[in-house]
Design an enzyme around this catalytic site. Structure first.
Site, PDB file in Angstrom:
ATOM      1  N   HIS A   1       0.986  -1.218   0.137  1.00  0.00           N
ATOM      2  CA  HIS A   1       0.434  -0.012  -0.306  1.00  0.00           C
ATOM      3  C   HIS A   1       1.109   1.415  -0.052  1.00  0.00           C
ATOM      4  O   HIS A   1       2.729   1.131   0.443  1.00  0.00           O
ATOM      5  CB  HIS A   1      -0.795  -0.025   1.184  1.00  0.00           C
TER       6      HIS A   1
ATOM      7  N   ASP B   1       2.375  -5.190   8.218  1.00  0.00           N
ATOM      8  CA  ASP B   1       1.619  -4.373   7.789  1.00  0.00           C
ATOM      9  C   ASP B   1       0.422  -5.255   8.219  1.00  0.00           C
ATOM     10  O   ASP B   1       0.488  -5.632   6.970  1.00  0.00           O
ATOM     11  CB  ASP B   1       1.217  -3.638   6.531  1.00  0.00           C
TER      12      ASP B   1
ATOM     13  N   GLN C   1      -4.705  -5.809   6.650  1.00  0.00           N
ATOM     14  CA  GLN C   1      -5.619  -6.137   6.172  1.00  0.00           C
ATOM     15  C   GLN C   1      -5.938  -7.639   6.680  1.00  0.00           C
ATOM     16  O   GLN C   1      -6.234  -8.590   6.431  1.00  0.00           O
ATOM     17  CB  GLN C   1      -5.581  -6.128   4.873  1.00  0.00           C
TER      18      GLN C   1
ATOM     19  N   LYS D   1     -10.290  -1.131   9.859  1.00  0.00           N
ATOM     20  CA  LYS D   1     -10.509  -2.583   9.262  1.00  0.00           C
ATOM     21  C   LYS D   1     -11.332  -3.395  10.011  1.00  0.00           C
ATOM     22  O   LYS D   1     -11.185  -4.907   9.380  1.00  0.00           O
ATOM     23  CB  LYS D   1      -9.369  -2.137   8.761  1.00  0.00           C
TER      24      LYS D   1
HETATM   25  N1  PMP Z   1      -1.560  -1.367   4.534  1.00  0.00           N
HETATM   26  C1  PMP Z   1      -2.878  -1.574   3.963  1.00  0.00           C
HETATM   27  C2  PMP Z   1      -2.570  -2.710   3.245  1.00  0.00           C
HETATM   28  C3  PMP Z   1      -4.444  -1.215   4.067  1.00  0.00           C
HETATM   29  O1  PMP Z   1      -5.316  -1.798   2.838  1.00  0.00           O
HETATM   30  C4  PMP Z   1      -4.237  -0.122   4.171  1.00  0.00           C
HETATM   31  C5  PMP Z   1      -5.663   0.991   4.030  1.00  0.00           C
HETATM   32  N2  PMP Z   1      -6.512   0.902   2.994  1.00  0.00           N
HETATM   33  C6  PMP Z   1      -3.387   0.571   5.076  1.00  0.00           C
HETATM   34  C7  PMP Z   1      -2.082   0.231   5.045  1.00  0.00           C
HETATM   35  C8  PMP Z   1      -3.692   1.779   5.461  1.00  0.00           C
HETATM   36  O2  PMP Z   1      -4.824   2.123   6.211  1.00  0.00           O
HETATM   37  P1  PMP Z   1      -5.176   3.847   7.608  1.00  0.00           P
HETATM   38  O3  PMP Z   1      -6.367   4.245   6.243  1.00  0.00           O
HETATM   39  O4  PMP Z   1      -5.967   2.890   8.245  1.00  0.00           O
HETATM   40  O5  PMP Z   1      -4.316   4.140   8.338  1.00  0.00           O
END
Ligand code: PMP
Length: 428
Positions: free
Chosen positions: A145, A222, A225, A248
């Site tokens: 991400h 991270d 997910q 999430k």
């Molecule tokens: N890493 C991954 C794999 C994600 O899917 C996400 C959110 N789509 C994030 C980081 C960022 O998360 P947040 O926007 O809640 O900080």
């Protein structure tokens, strides 16, 4: 060709009478905990398949937050009065719930952050600024991400570190030989996504950690997910840092956690400064507070932390093993159904993957598909999913992503399939 996965009237059995895993959970019972799901959108029953972006909140979480504001609202760690003590107890109970949930050795290693993005920024900024120097390398993967790319990139520009990127194959599986070959004397950190939001791939973290640790390199995970969908045990993974977002995992937005090994966190400088993170302040010098407060400057998201604790307890009451088993069964069902539609190309077909059905159709742009699905009451995400390098790898502009939760049903998948048939009708 599809083998009928559900025998009508016999939940949990496929067309040949074999167990299909779909009876591990009763999603119709679970859905009663999520009143938001019971509504019509554009005249159709809502089918919520955008869980990788954010999940819905059960009543237990909503009630915990409203109960805090109705009965206990006060600032934490400061007052001797009763409300402040109650707020502090509930805020710290949330931390203990998170510790238990990820099997961390010590609650002081759990730092409340705004979410995964802040967890990653905290480590890049605090650990990176202290330990990285020009010429050092940080390894990430090609399926990160943006929040696990940009913080390292910014630091890289400032300090002169090089970002190395582990490639993946057409199925979306990391090329582990290339990863191993990248680890060297200059590597200072490996930062890797546990489950890809764009592809669903679940990466082999313990194996990656073992290879990194053999060279004394720390690993950041991270878990944005993975944590809502499978048991995540920081000790079993062996990682050094792990971060995730509350929203999430059926908790509120604006709160998440960073876990790190105490010996690493203890030696890291504060990320932000101000109240709460200090032990004593004079105009000449500040002595920092101990963990976890050193990293929690200012008044925190107290209601968020309490809501996160409630989300953890809710997930524990169902059981992460059961959630994982059900979602895997639903993923198999969806993969088979979507795989049967001519013109639908699934993006992300790793052996080890979570409940993400990302797909591309030559016939129509993903945004147009998303609009048609919305008119059928179906919520999916269309776009690059904050993972533009993944789209570049497949040479596509975007995908349509249906992402599953344990309140989704085979009916939801059937509705999606029917709506895709409608897309085909419209666009040919
Ligand atoms: N890493 C991954 C794999 C994600 O899917 C996400 C959110 N789509 C994030 C980081 C960022 O998360 P947040 O926007 O809640 O900080």
């Amino acid at each position: 060709m599809t083998t009928a996965i559900n025998t009508p009237g016999v939940p949990g059995r496929d067309g040949s009478g074999q167990p299909n895993g779909l009876d591990v959970i009763d999603p119709y019972r679970i859905r009663q905990d999520f009143p938001i799901l019971d509504q019509q959108v554009n005249g159709k029953p809502l089918v919520y398949l955008d869980n990788a972006a954010t999940t819905q909140k059960p009543l237990a979480v909503i009630d915990a937050i409203s109960s805090y504001y109705l009965h206990n609202n006060a600032n934490v760690h400061r007052g001797v009065h009763t409300l402040s003590q109650r707020a502090t107890d509930d805020y710290e109970a949330g931390r203990e719930a998170v510790r238990r949930f990820i099997n961390a050795p010590d609650a002081n290693e759990v730092i409340y952050v705004r979410g995964t993005t802040e967890g990653l920024n905290l480590v890049a900024s605090s650990y990176g600024r202290k330990y990285f120097k020009a010429g050092d390398e940080v390894i990430i993967t090609g399926m990160e991400h943006h929040s696990n790319i940009v913080p390292w990139q910014i630091l890289g520009k400032e300090i002169g570190i090089r970002l190395r990127v582990v490639p993946f194959n057409d199925d979306g599986e990391l090329l582990m030989d290339e990863y191993e070959a990248m680890l060297n004397d200059r590597t200072r950190m490996v930062s890797v996504v546990h489950q890809s939001n764009a592809l669903g791939t679940v990466n082999p973290i313990p194996e990656m950690v073992e290879l990194a640790h053999a060279r004394g390199i720390p690993v950041m995970v991270d878990a944005a997910q993975s944590i809502p969908h499978m048991p995540v045990d920081v000790q079993a993974l062996g990682a050094d840092f792990l971060t995730f977002s509350g929203h999430k995992m059926y908790g509120p937005t604006g709160i998440g956690a960073l876990w790190g090994r105490a010996e690493l966190l203890d030696d890291m400088p504060p990320y932000q400064s101000g109240g709460e993170m200090i032990r004593s302040v004079t105009f000449e010098e500040t002595i920092y507070n101990t963990l976890p407060h050193k990293f929690e400057a200012g008044t925190p998201d107290i209601a968020g932390a309490i809501g996160l604790g409630a989300a953890v307890e809710y997930l524990e009451s169902i059981g992460m093993e059961r959630i994982a088993a059900y979602e895997q069964a639903l993923l198999r069902y969806g993969t088979e159904k979507l795989g049967d539609i001519e013109g639908v190309r699934l993006i992300g077909t790793a052996e080890e993957k979570g409940g993400v059905l990302s797909f591309y159709m030559e016939a129509a742009h993903p945004h147009d598909i998303g609009t048609i699905l919305d008119s059928e009451g179906i919520a999916v995400r269309t776009g690059h999913h904050c993972a533009q390098p993944v789209m570049a790898r497949y040479e596509i502009p975007a995908t349509v992503r249906a992402s599953l939760a344990f309140y989704n049903t085979t009916d939801d998948i059937d509705a999606l399939v029917k709506a895709i048939d409608r897309v085909i009708e419209v666009f040919g």
